[in-house]
Write an enzyme that holds these catalytic residues in place. Structure first.
Site, PDB file in Angstrom:
ATOM      1  CG  ASP A 108     -26.363  20.486  13.014  1.00 31.59           C
ATOM      2  OD1 ASP A 108     -26.277  19.289  13.315  1.00 31.59           O
ATOM      3  OD2 ASP A 108     -26.036  20.928  11.893  1.00 31.59           O
ATOM      4  CE  LYS A 136     -29.504  16.662  12.994  1.00 39.22           C
ATOM      5  NZ  LYS A 136     -29.175  17.193  11.649  1.00 39.22           N
ATOM      6  NE  ARG A 170     -39.564  26.974   7.089  1.00 38.47           N
ATOM      7  CZ  ARG A 170     -38.299  27.009   7.521  1.00 38.47           C
ATOM      8  NH1 ARG A 170     -37.986  26.434   8.654  1.00 38.47           N
ATOM      9  NH2 ARG A 170     -37.361  27.614   6.819  1.00 38.47           N
TER      10      ARG A 170
HETATM   11  P1  IMP Z   1     -26.065  25.178  13.989  1.00 38.12           P
HETATM   12  O1  IMP Z   1     -26.325  24.642  15.370  1.00 38.12           O
HETATM   13  O2  IMP Z   1     -25.478  26.545  13.944  1.00 38.12           O
HETATM   14  O3  IMP Z   1     -25.278  24.201  13.160  1.00 38.12           O
HETATM   15  O4  IMP Z   1     -27.371  25.368  13.173  1.00 38.12           O
HETATM   16  C1  IMP Z   1     -28.589  24.978  13.555  1.00 38.12           C
HETATM   17  C2  IMP Z   1     -29.513  25.317  12.408  1.00 38.12           C
HETATM   18  O5  IMP Z   1     -29.238  24.460  11.280  1.00 38.12           O
HETATM   19  C3  IMP Z   1     -30.917  25.044  12.820  1.00 38.12           C
HETATM   20  O6  IMP Z   1     -31.520  26.185  13.346  1.00 38.12           O
HETATM   21  C4  IMP Z   1     -31.546  24.565  11.542  1.00 38.12           C
HETATM   22  O7  IMP Z   1     -32.043  25.684  10.821  1.00 38.12           O
HETATM   23  C5  IMP Z   1     -30.429  23.953  10.741  1.00 38.12           C
HETATM   24  N1  IMP Z   1     -30.430  22.478  10.857  1.00 38.12           N
HETATM   25  C6  IMP Z   1     -29.510  21.708  11.493  1.00 38.12           C
HETATM   26  N2  IMP Z   1     -29.826  20.413  11.416  1.00 38.12           N
HETATM   27  C7  IMP Z   1     -30.994  20.346  10.748  1.00 38.12           C
HETATM   28  C8  IMP Z   1     -31.852  19.249  10.360  1.00 38.12           C
HETATM   29  O8  IMP Z   1     -31.618  18.046  10.622  1.00 38.12           O
HETATM   30  N3  IMP Z   1     -32.982  19.587   9.670  1.00 38.12           N
HETATM   31  C9  IMP Z   1     -33.295  20.868   9.346  1.00 38.12           C
HETATM   32  N4  IMP Z   1     -32.529  21.919   9.697  1.00 38.12           N
HETATM   33  C10 IMP Z   1     -31.381  21.666  10.381  1.00 38.12           C
END
Ligand code: IMP
Ligand code: MG
Length: 182
Positions: A108, A136, A170
Protein backbone atom coordinates in the site's frame (compact mmCIF):
# COMPACT_ATOMS: atom_id res chain seq x y z
CA UNK A 1 -21.42 -21.55 -1.17
CA UNK A 2 -22.59 -18.25 0.32
CA UNK A 3 -20.08 -16.27 2.32
CA UNK A 4 -21.32 -13.66 4.78
CA UNK A 5 -24.45 -13.21 2.62
CA UNK A 6 -22.36 -11.61 -0.04
CA UNK A 7 -23.12 -8.87 -0.97
CA UNK A 8 -24.11 -7.38 2.40
CA UNK A 9 -23.96 -3.91 3.99
CA UNK A 10 -20.15 -4.11 4.14
CA UNK A 11 -19.09 -6.28 1.24
CA UNK A 12 -19.13 -4.78 -2.24
CA UNK A 13 -18.28 -6.43 -5.56
CA UNK A 14 -15.74 -9.20 -5.97
CA UNK A 15 -12.54 -7.79 -7.44
CA UNK A 16 -10.64 -11.08 -7.88
CA UNK A 17 -12.47 -14.37 -7.86
CA UNK A 18 -11.08 -17.64 -6.55
CA UNK A 19 -10.04 -19.06 -9.93
CA UNK A 20 -8.29 -15.84 -10.95
CA UNK A 21 -6.30 -15.78 -7.71
CA UNK A 22 -5.39 -19.46 -7.81
CA UNK A 23 -4.21 -19.22 -11.42
CA UNK A 24 -1.99 -16.22 -10.66
CA UNK A 25 -0.55 -17.84 -7.53
CA UNK A 26 0.39 -20.90 -9.60
CA UNK A 27 2.10 -18.61 -12.14
CA UNK A 28 4.06 -16.85 -9.40
CA UNK A 29 5.08 -20.23 -7.97
CA UNK A 30 6.29 -21.36 -11.39
CA UNK A 31 8.25 -18.14 -11.88
CA UNK A 32 9.91 -18.46 -8.47
CA UNK A 33 10.68 -22.14 -9.16
CA UNK A 34 12.53 -21.12 -12.35
CA UNK A 35 14.37 -18.20 -10.76
CA UNK A 36 15.52 -20.20 -7.72
CA UNK A 37 16.42 -23.42 -9.48
CA UNK A 38 19.17 -25.20 -7.52
CA UNK A 39 18.48 -23.10 -4.42
CA UNK A 40 16.43 -23.58 -1.28
CA UNK A 41 14.49 -20.35 -0.84
CA UNK A 42 13.36 -19.37 2.65
CA UNK A 43 9.84 -17.95 2.44
CA UNK A 44 8.92 -15.54 5.21
CA UNK A 45 5.22 -14.77 5.55
CA UNK A 46 4.10 -11.52 7.15
CA UNK A 47 1.32 -12.37 9.60
CA UNK A 48 -1.55 -12.38 9.56
CA UNK A 49 -2.54 -10.99 6.18
CA UNK A 50 -0.11 -12.99 4.05
CA UNK A 51 -0.79 -16.33 5.74
CA UNK A 52 -3.29 -17.59 3.15
CA UNK A 53 -1.24 -16.43 0.16
CA UNK A 54 1.94 -17.87 1.72
CA UNK A 55 0.27 -21.26 2.25
CA UNK A 56 -0.89 -21.45 -1.38
CA UNK A 57 2.31 -20.01 -2.85
CA UNK A 58 4.70 -22.42 -1.15
CA UNK A 59 2.63 -25.33 -2.48
CA UNK A 60 3.05 -23.94 -6.00
CA UNK A 61 6.84 -23.93 -5.72
CA UNK A 62 8.50 -26.98 -7.15
CA UNK A 63 11.69 -26.76 -5.06
CA UNK A 64 12.82 -27.48 -1.54
CA UNK A 65 11.82 -24.51 0.59
CA UNK A 66 11.86 -23.55 4.25
CA UNK A 67 9.31 -21.33 5.96
CA UNK A 68 9.17 -18.77 8.70
CA UNK A 69 6.79 -16.03 9.83
CA UNK A 70 7.04 -12.55 11.26
CA UNK A 71 4.25 -10.39 12.69
CA UNK A 72 4.41 -6.61 12.65
CA UNK A 73 2.21 -3.77 13.81
CA UNK A 74 2.47 -0.04 13.49
CA UNK A 75 3.01 2.14 16.54
CA UNK A 76 -0.24 3.94 15.85
CA UNK A 77 -1.65 6.63 13.62
CA UNK A 78 0.81 9.33 14.66
CA UNK A 79 3.94 7.39 13.85
CA UNK A 80 2.43 5.64 10.83
CA UNK A 81 3.90 8.18 8.45
CA UNK A 82 7.37 7.67 9.89
CA UNK A 83 7.14 4.06 8.80
CA UNK A 84 8.20 2.85 12.21
CA UNK A 85 7.04 -0.71 12.64
CA UNK A 86 6.89 -2.81 15.76
CA UNK A 87 7.83 -6.49 15.55
CA UNK A 88 5.11 -8.41 17.41
CA UNK A 89 6.49 -11.86 16.66
CA UNK A 90 10.02 -12.22 15.39
CA UNK A 91 11.43 -14.92 13.11
CA UNK A 92 12.36 -18.26 14.66
CA UNK A 93 15.45 -18.79 12.53
CA UNK A 94 18.59 -16.96 11.48
CA UNK A 95 18.78 -15.51 7.96
CA UNK A 96 22.54 -15.99 7.67
CA UNK A 97 23.48 -17.01 4.10
CA UNK A 98 19.93 -17.76 3.07
CA UNK A 99 17.95 -16.72 -0.01
CA UNK A 100 14.96 -14.92 1.46
CA UNK A 101 11.60 -14.34 -0.19
CA UNK A 102 9.45 -11.99 1.84
CA UNK A 103 5.76 -12.73 1.25
CA UNK A 104 3.29 -9.86 1.73
CA UNK A 105 -0.45 -9.65 1.16
CA UNK A 106 -0.65 -6.09 -0.13
CA UNK A 107 1.72 -3.26 -0.86
CA UNK A 108 0.00 0.00 0.00
CA UNK A 109 2.06 3.00 1.19
CA UNK A 110 5.16 0.78 1.23
CA UNK A 111 6.15 1.81 4.76
CA UNK A 112 5.83 -1.66 6.29
CA UNK A 113 7.91 -3.38 3.63
CA UNK A 114 10.47 -0.59 3.58
CA UNK A 115 11.08 -1.05 7.30
CA UNK A 116 11.10 -4.85 7.15
CA UNK A 117 13.50 -5.00 4.21
CA UNK A 118 16.03 -2.88 6.10
CA UNK A 119 15.56 -4.90 9.26
CA UNK A 120 15.97 -8.28 7.53
CA UNK A 121 18.86 -7.11 5.34
CA UNK A 122 20.85 -6.41 8.51
CA UNK A 123 20.65 -10.10 9.49
CA UNK A 124 23.11 -11.36 6.89
CA UNK A 125 20.98 -13.06 4.21
CA UNK A 126 22.55 -13.98 0.87
CA UNK A 127 19.66 -12.36 -1.01
CA UNK A 128 16.21 -10.90 -0.38
CA UNK A 129 13.33 -10.62 -2.81
CA UNK A 130 9.75 -9.54 -2.22
CA UNK A 131 6.52 -11.06 -3.49
CA UNK A 132 3.23 -9.23 -2.92
CA UNK A 133 -0.12 -10.61 -3.99
CA UNK A 134 -1.68 -7.17 -4.38
CA UNK A 135 -0.26 -3.76 -5.18
CA UNK A 136 -1.91 -0.34 -4.93
CA UNK A 137 0.59 1.75 -6.92
CA UNK A 138 -1.35 5.00 -6.47
CA UNK A 139 -0.95 4.84 -2.67
CA UNK A 140 2.84 4.57 -2.57
CA UNK A 141 4.63 6.96 -0.20
CA UNK A 142 8.03 5.31 -0.34
CA UNK A 143 9.58 3.30 -3.15
CA UNK A 144 10.03 -0.40 -2.38
CA UNK A 145 11.73 -2.88 -4.69
CA UNK A 146 9.17 -5.60 -5.37
CA UNK A 147 10.23 -8.54 -7.50
CA UNK A 148 6.94 -10.38 -7.96
CA UNK A 149 3.44 -8.88 -7.97
CA UNK A 150 0.18 -10.79 -8.29
CA UNK A 151 -2.18 -7.99 -9.25
CA UNK A 152 -2.16 -4.19 -9.46
CA UNK A 153 -5.43 -2.95 -7.99
CA UNK A 154 -7.09 0.47 -7.71
CA UNK A 155 -7.09 2.52 -4.51
CA UNK A 156 -9.95 0.75 -2.78
CA UNK A 157 -10.03 -1.11 0.52
CA UNK A 158 -10.26 -4.83 -0.12
CA UNK A 159 -10.83 -7.89 2.06
CA UNK A 160 -10.54 -11.64 1.69
CA UNK A 161 -7.80 -14.17 0.91
CA UNK A 162 -6.03 -13.17 4.13
CA UNK A 163 -6.91 -9.46 4.13
CA UNK A 164 -9.15 -8.28 6.92
CA UNK A 165 -11.46 -5.57 8.09
CA UNK A 166 -11.38 -5.61 11.93
CA UNK A 167 -9.98 -9.16 11.76
CA UNK A 168 -12.91 -10.41 9.69
CA UNK A 169 -13.20 -11.72 6.13
CA UNK A 170 -9.70 -13.27 6.05
CA UNK A 171 -11.23 -16.64 5.15
CA UNK A 172 -12.98 -15.50 1.97
CA UNK A 173 -11.48 -17.45 -0.95
CA UNK A 174 -11.80 -14.33 -3.14
CA UNK A 175 -10.92 -10.63 -2.81
CA UNK A 176 -13.86 -8.22 -2.50
CA UNK A 177 -14.13 -4.47 -2.20
CA UNK A 178 -15.29 -3.13 1.14
CA UNK A 179 -18.23 -0.77 0.56
CA UNK A 180 -17.32 1.72 3.29
CA UNK A 181 -13.60 2.27 3.61
CA UNK A 182 -12.41 2.07 7.24
P1 IMP B 1 1.77 -0.30 3.96
O1 IMP B 1 2.25 -0.75 2.61
O2 IMP B 1 2.83 -0.12 4.98
O3 IMP B 1 0.87 0.90 3.85
O4 IMP B 1 0.86 -1.36 4.64
C1 IMP B 1 0.41 -2.48 4.07
C2 IMP B 1 -0.48 -3.15 5.09
O5 IMP B 1 -1.69 -2.38 5.27
C3 IMP B 1 -0.90 -4.48 4.58
O6 IMP B 1 -0.03 -5.48 5.02
C4 IMP B 1 -2.30 -4.61 5.11
O7 IMP B 1 -2.25 -5.20 6.41
C5 IMP B 1 -2.82 -3.21 5.25
N1 IMP B 1 -3.68 -2.84 4.11
C6 IMP B 1 -3.41 -1.94 3.14
N2 IMP B 1 -4.41 -1.86 2.26
C7 IMP B 1 -5.33 -2.76 2.65
C8 IMP B 1 -6.62 -3.16 2.11
O8 IMP B 1 -7.13 -2.68 1.07
N3 IMP B 1 -7.28 -4.13 2.81
C9 IMP B 1 -6.79 -4.69 3.95
N4 IMP B 1 -5.60 -4.35 4.48
C10 IMP B 1 -4.88 -3.38 3.84
MG1 MG C 1 -0.49 -7.17 6.39
Amino acid sequence: MTWYNHPNEELGPILLDQETIQKRVRELGAEISRDYKGKLPHLIGILKGASIFHADLVRSIDLGVSLDFIAVGSYGALTKSSGEVRILKDLDESLEDRDIILVEDILDTGLTLHYLLHNLASRGPRSIRVVALLNKPSRREIEVPVDYIGFDIPDQFVVGYGLDFSQRYRNLPYVAILKVAP
